[in-house]
Design a protein around this motif. Structure first.
Motif, PDB file in Angstrom:
ATOM      1  N   ALA A 269     -56.558  72.325  -0.864  1.00 24.16           N
ATOM      2  CA  ALA A 269     -57.287  73.312  -1.662  1.00 24.16           C
ATOM      3  C   ALA A 269     -57.498  74.600  -0.863  1.00 24.16           C
ATOM      4  O   ALA A 269     -57.598  75.683  -1.444  1.00 24.16           O
ATOM      5  N   GLY A 270     -57.562  74.493   0.466  1.00 25.90           N
ATOM      6  CA  GLY A 270     -57.763  75.669   1.317  1.00 25.90           C
ATOM      7  C   GLY A 270     -56.685  76.726   1.160  1.00 25.90           C
ATOM      8  O   GLY A 270     -56.994  77.906   0.929  1.00 25.90           O
ATOM      9  N   PRO A 271     -55.398  76.369   1.273  1.00 29.79           N
ATOM     10  CA  PRO A 271     -54.352  77.376   1.073  1.00 29.79           C
ATOM     11  C   PRO A 271     -54.369  77.985  -0.332  1.00 29.79           C
ATOM     12  O   PRO A 271     -54.057  79.166  -0.503  1.00 29.79           O
ATOM     13  N   MET A 272     -54.758  77.193  -1.327  1.00 32.42           N
ATOM     14  CA  MET A 272     -54.830  77.741  -2.685  1.00 32.42           C
ATOM     15  C   MET A 272     -55.944  78.790  -2.792  1.00 32.42           C
ATOM     16  O   MET A 272     -55.768  79.827  -3.431  1.00 32.42           O
TER      17      MET A 272
ATOM     18  N   VAL B   6     -62.611  76.685   3.857  1.00 31.51           N
ATOM     19  CA  VAL B   6     -62.710  75.854   2.650  1.00 31.51           C
ATOM     20  C   VAL B   6     -62.116  74.473   2.910  1.00 31.51           C
ATOM     21  O   VAL B   6     -62.711  73.451   2.551  1.00 31.51           O
ATOM     22  N   SER B   7     -60.964  74.410   3.553  1.00 29.22           N
ATOM     23  CA  SER B   7     -60.352  73.115   3.875  1.00 29.22           C
ATOM     24  C   SER B   7     -61.269  72.274   4.755  1.00 29.22           C
ATOM     25  O   SER B   7     -61.483  71.086   4.499  1.00 29.22           O
ATOM     26  N   ALA B   8     -61.803  72.895   5.803  1.00 24.03           N
ATOM     27  CA  ALA B   8     -62.678  72.157   6.724  1.00 24.03           C
ATOM     28  C   ALA B   8     -63.937  71.666   6.021  1.00 24.03           C
ATOM     29  O   ALA B   8     -64.356  70.513   6.213  1.00 24.03           O
ATOM     30  N   LEU B   9     -64.539  72.509   5.186  1.00 24.88           N
ATOM     31  CA  LEU B   9     -65.756  72.104   4.468  1.00 24.88           C
ATOM     32  C   LEU B   9     -65.492  70.986   3.467  1.00 24.88           C
ATOM     33  O   LEU B   9     -66.290  70.042   3.361  1.00 24.88           O
TER      34      LEU B   9
END
Length: 154
Positions: free
Chosen positions: A29-32, A52-55
């Motif tokens: 979802a992070g790259p998106m 966002v990816s880490a969270l």
């Protein structure tokens, strides 16, 4: 002097964390999200996407339920029950576990079932005042959980 405190040691503890593939899927979802912020600058987009990816991955791990047998209590997620209200646990794997998670799942039972975890322990509830007939709990080590419940019942 005799120690009369109840036995409160942890006999079993397992976090039902998501599989690696699910964590990778969540992290995508992070790259998106980063694509949305590209007009603000590639560095800003990269930082926001990584955050966002880490969270999301940290949240997925932190919010997973824990199964434990501590003292005379079985805890499965937020639910807990004293083991003297429980019958003999049954550890299931393979086809038997699939049956217990699917068509054999009791309608009036309490369930903590997680996808990607093969093993299941089914524990009948012998308390006549409780409307729940059985607990069905996913676990990676069903034999150990069943043995811990039996040890706590003794």
């Amino acid at each position: 002097m005799q120690n009369i405190a109840p036995d409160a040691r942890v006999r079993y503890r397992e976090r039902l964390s998501p599989s690696l593939w699910l964590l990778v899927t969540i992290a995508l979802a992070g790259p998106m999200v980063a694509l949305i912020f590209i007009p603000a600058g590639s560095t800003v987009a990269l930082v926001i996407g990584a955050a966002v990816s880490a969270l999301l991955v940290a949240g997925a791990i932190a919010l997973t339920p824990v199964v434990s047998v501590q003292g005379d209590e079985l805890c499965a997620g937020r639910a807990h029950i004293e083991v003297h209200h429980l019958g003999r646990p049954v550890a299931l794997t393979g086809e038997e576990a699939r049956q217990a998670r699917g068509p054999g799942l009791p309608a009036r039972g309490w369930h903590l079932v997680r996808g990607g975890i093969d093993g299941v322990v089914v524990v009948p509830n012998v308390d006549p005042d409780d409307p729940v007939t059985a607990w069905t709990i996913s676990t990676r080590t069903p034999d150990r959980l069943a043995a811990a419940i039996e040890a706590a019942r003794s």
